[in-house]
Motif scaffolding. Structure first.
Motif, PDB file in Angstrom:
ATOM      1  N   ASN A 118       0.813  -1.218   0.000  1.00 27.64           N
ATOM      2  CA  ASN A 118       0.000   0.000   0.000  1.00 27.64           C
ATOM      3  C   ASN A 118       0.845   1.266   0.000  1.00 27.64           C
ATOM      4  O   ASN A 118       0.347   2.347  -0.320  1.00 27.64           O
ATOM      5  CB  ASN A 118      -0.928   0.013   1.224  1.00 27.64           C
ATOM      6  N   TYR A 119       2.105   1.135   0.373  1.00 26.05           N
ATOM      7  CA  TYR A 119       3.029   2.271   0.328  1.00 26.05           C
ATOM      8  C   TYR A 119       3.036   2.889  -1.069  1.00 26.05           C
ATOM      9  O   TYR A 119       3.167   4.107  -1.238  1.00 26.05           O
ATOM     10  CB  TYR A 119       4.433   1.785   0.700  1.00 26.05           C
ATOM     11  N   PHE A 120       2.884   2.022  -2.090  1.00 29.08           N
ATOM     12  CA  PHE A 120       2.890   2.477  -3.481  1.00 29.08           C
ATOM     13  C   PHE A 120       1.495   2.676  -4.059  1.00 29.08           C
ATOM     14  O   PHE A 120       1.230   3.643  -4.764  1.00 29.08           O
ATOM     15  CB  PHE A 120       3.615   1.453  -4.371  1.00 29.08           C
ATOM     16  N   PHE A 121       0.596   1.731  -3.785  1.00 30.90           N
ATOM     17  CA  PHE A 121      -0.603   1.612  -4.613  1.00 30.90           C
ATOM     18  C   PHE A 121      -1.894   2.101  -3.974  1.00 30.90           C
ATOM     19  O   PHE A 121      -2.877   2.316  -4.670  1.00 30.90           O
ATOM     20  CB  PHE A 121      -0.782   0.144  -5.035  1.00 30.90           C
ATOM     21  N   HIS A 122      -1.955   2.216  -2.657  1.00 35.78           N
ATOM     22  CA  HIS A 122      -3.180   2.665  -1.977  1.00 35.78           C
ATOM     23  C   HIS A 122      -4.375   1.814  -2.394  1.00 35.78           C
ATOM     24  O   HIS A 122      -5.380   2.306  -2.905  1.00 35.78           O
ATOM     25  CB  HIS A 122      -3.448   4.150  -2.260  1.00 35.78           C
ATOM     26  N   PHE A 123      -4.257   0.503  -2.154  1.00 33.96           N
ATOM     27  CA  PHE A 123      -5.302  -0.436  -2.544  1.00 33.96           C
ATOM     28  C   PHE A 123      -6.595  -0.193  -1.778  1.00 33.96           C
ATOM     29  O   PHE A 123      -6.584   0.248  -0.619  1.00 33.96           O
ATOM     30  CB  PHE A 123      -4.863  -1.873  -2.249  1.00 33.96           C
ATOM     31  N   THR A 124      -7.701  -0.534  -2.402  1.00 38.42           N
ATOM     32  CA  THR A 124      -8.953  -0.678  -1.666  1.00 38.42           C
ATOM     33  C   THR A 124      -8.856  -1.990  -0.880  1.00 38.42           C
ATOM     34  O   THR A 124      -7.969  -2.814  -1.131  1.00 38.42           O
ATOM     35  CB  THR A 124     -10.153  -0.732  -2.613  1.00 38.42           C
ATOM     36  N   ALA A 125      -9.798  -2.196   0.033  1.00 36.78           N
ATOM     37  CA  ALA A 125      -9.789  -3.434   0.833  1.00 36.78           C
ATOM     38  C   ALA A 125      -9.878  -4.664  -0.070  1.00 36.78           C
ATOM     39  O   ALA A 125      -9.192  -5.673   0.161  1.00 36.78           O
ATOM     40  CB  ALA A 125     -10.951  -3.414   1.822  1.00 36.78           C
ATOM     41  N   LEU A 126     -10.695  -4.581  -1.110  1.00 32.01           N
ATOM     42  CA  LEU A 126     -10.863  -5.707  -2.035  1.00 32.01           C
ATOM     43  C   LEU A 126      -9.589  -5.962  -2.829  1.00 32.01           C
ATOM     44  O   LEU A 126      -9.167  -7.118  -3.010  1.00 32.01           O
ATOM     45  CB  LEU A 126     -12.029  -5.426  -2.989  1.00 32.01           C
ATOM     46  N   GLN A 127      -8.944  -4.907  -3.294  1.00 26.56           N
ATOM     47  CA  GLN A 127      -7.694  -5.060  -4.041  1.00 26.56           C
ATOM     48  C   GLN A 127      -6.586  -5.640  -3.162  1.00 26.56           C
ATOM     49  O   GLN A 127      -5.791  -6.470  -3.619  1.00 26.56           O
ATOM     50  CB  GLN A 127      -7.258  -3.702  -4.607  1.00 26.56           C
ATOM     51  N   GLU A 128      -6.572  -5.228  -1.900  1.00 28.88           N
ATOM     52  CA  GLU A 128      -5.572  -5.747  -0.959  1.00 28.88           C
ATOM     53  C   GLU A 128      -5.712  -7.254  -0.801  1.00 28.88           C
ATOM     54  O   GLU A 128      -4.720  -8.006  -0.803  1.00 28.88           O
ATOM     55  CB  GLU A 128      -5.762  -5.050   0.391  1.00 28.88           C
ATOM     56  N   ALA A 130      -7.072  -9.282  -2.985  1.00 27.70           N
ATOM     57  CA  ALA A 130      -6.711  -9.909  -4.262  1.00 27.70           C
ATOM     58  C   ALA A 130      -5.199 -10.082  -4.381  1.00 27.70           C
ATOM     59  O   ALA A 130      -4.699 -11.108  -4.852  1.00 27.70           O
ATOM     60  CB  ALA A 130      -7.246  -9.070  -5.421  1.00 27.70           C
ATOM     61  N   VAL A 131      -4.454  -9.077  -3.920  1.00 27.97           N
ATOM     62  CA  VAL A 131      -2.987  -9.150  -3.968  1.00 27.97           C
ATOM     63  C   VAL A 131      -2.479 -10.258  -3.049  1.00 27.97           C
ATOM     64  O   VAL A 131      -1.616 -11.062  -3.437  1.00 27.97           O
ATOM     65  CB  VAL A 131      -2.358  -7.799  -3.578  1.00 27.97           C
ATOM     66  N   SER A 132      -2.997 -10.334  -1.822  1.00 27.89           N
ATOM     67  CA  SER A 132      -2.534 -11.365  -0.888  1.00 27.89           C
ATOM     68  C   SER A 132      -2.830 -12.761  -1.435  1.00 27.89           C
ATOM     69  O   SER A 132      -1.998 -13.669  -1.336  1.00 27.89           O
ATOM     70  CB  SER A 132      -3.167 -11.183   0.492  1.00 27.89           C
TER      71      SER A 132
END
Length: 442
Positions: A118-128, A130-132
């Protein structure tokens, strides 16, 4: 067809696997939390406490691992320790809790990875989420290969871990104020009940960051000269990581004000940015993400051997006893644990996962294993063990006492969760026995 694991991992490989498992995302995401819990510059004591417990507990692992160098580690330790009457049940309970706890460990690294990204991308909760989940899938795909290839990958990732940590530490030393946090470690310090309680809660977080020093034991069937390399790799790993953790914390505290440490979500990135600018802060964040990925890789590798070893011994569900016909690794264990970890990475938050990991494994794996060693020494005698802990059984008793304190510090909710998992395991064990699924020869 080769149906046996191959001893291809050297001391270098074993140490690298341990150390990359230990570091992970833990020290970077819990640094601020530990400082907040302790409430002063003496937060360094929580990291020393974590190292001390790791040393005394590693003596238990070393004595057992050198004598029983088989895939699955604690599964064999518990089975042998508790003997014919209780060993089958204890080893089953360990594998049972591993089927839940191991995916939690994997998920924690993946969740930590996505949070720090998130330091770079500022994900939404859903995107976070998806990444994990995507990170778990990537690790499984990398582990789907022969063990000698994995050894080489581990060394590469280990170099990345050491490079990152050394850069962070060098920044503090070059700043010229490296010793200031040590000089002021007792500022505001009072030895009273509140400090002891804070140290207990903070140590839950620091010990999470040390976990993994025993990973080599789960790979016991793939380690060269295991009676020497298993203990050596653990003590080298703990010593190296303890020095790196303390030096990193001192470096950060020598540059950033205490309040900034407590409040920052990306404290190490903020530290490097304060020293070298925005681009350097971005670069160290990328390296931290590499470290988190390396830990996830090592943890998944070690845990995938446990259900396989238990099933091969006819003490767990036979589905897991298969090795891949060409690549010779336990692919079914890897895929099942990875699949559960993928689900957990989508469902849970990092703080919940960290506390649950410790609460779930302390009773059976750490305390149960130490008691099992006492029983095994009494039954087999000291000559059975090629490696013997100094001052036996004092380190073992100290480890049990500290683990009890850590278990209490996880809180009532997590303690109850751990007991529920064990209770469900007992039900499944007796049901599987009744159905004659355990101990059944193929």
């Amino acid at each position: 067809m080769n149906t046996k694991l191959e001893r291809k991992l050297s001391l270098l490989h074993a140490t690298a696997i341990n150390m990359i498992d230990m570091v992970g995302i833990g020290p970077f995401v819990v640094l601020s939390v530990v400082a907040q819990i302790m409430g002063g510059p003496y937060f360094l004591y929580a990291w020393i406490a974590g190292a001390f417990l790791s040393y005394v507990d590693a003596m238990v692992w070393s004595q057992l691992g050198a004598a029983l160098p088989k895939a699955g580690g604690s599964f064999h330790f518990l089975k042998e320790g508790y003997g014919e009457k209780w060993g089958k049940m204890m080893s089953f309970l360990f594998v049972w809790q591993t089927m839940i706890q191991a995916p939690l460990v994997i998920a924690s690294a993946a969740i930590g990875f996505s949070k720090y990204a998130n330091y770079f991308f500022h994900f939404t909760a859903l995107q976070e989420k998806a990444v994990s989940g995507a990170v778990v899938i990537l690790v499984i795909s990398l582990l789907y290969r022969k063990i000698e290839s994995i050894g080489k990958i581990s060394v590469f990732l280990w170099v990345g871990v050491l490079t990152t940590m050394l850069w962070i530490i060098f920044g503090g030393i070059a700043n010229g104020h490296f010793l200031e946090p040590i000089r002021h470690i007792h500022d505001g310090f009072e030895m009273k009940h509140g400090f002891a309680a804070a140290l207990g809660f903070a140590s839950v977080k620091t010990i999470y960051s040390y976990l993994g020093y025993y990973n080599v034991c789960h790979l016991g069937g793939e380690i060269k000269n295991p009676s020497k390399n298993i203990p050596k790799s653990m003590f080298i790993s703990i010593t190296g990581i303890a020095v790196l953790y303390l030096a990193m914390n001192i470096s950060v505290a020598s540059v950033l004000p205490f309040q900034t440490i407590v409040e920052s979500k990306y404290v190490v990135s903020a530290y490097i940015q304060a020293l070298y600018g925005t681009n350097a802060g971005a670069l160290v964040t990328i390296l931290i993400l590499l470290v988190a990925f390396a830990s996830l890789f090592a943890a998944t590798l070690g845990y995938s051997r446990i259900p396989y070893a238990a099933a091969k011994d006819h003490s767990f569900f036979p589905y897991f006893a298969e090795l891949h016909p060409k690549l010779h690794f336990p692919h079914r264990s890897l895929l099942v644990l990875g699949g559960i970890a993928f689900v957990f990475s989508l469902l849970f938050r990092l703080k919940e996962v960290i506390d649950a990991i410790l609460a779930m494994r302390i009773l059976i794996q750490f305390i149960g294993q130490a008691i099992g060693l006492l029983l095994l020494v009494k039954r087999k005698g000291k000559s059975f063990f090629p490696w013997k802990m100094p001052l036996y059984p004092l380190p073992l008793l100290m480890a049990i006492a500290i683990w009890i304190g850590i278990f209490i510090s996880t809180g009532q909710k997590m303690m109850m969760g751990g007991l529920i998992v064990i209770s469900l395991g007992l039900i499944v064990f007796y049901w599987a026995n009744k159905m004659q699924w355990l101990g059944k020869k193929e």
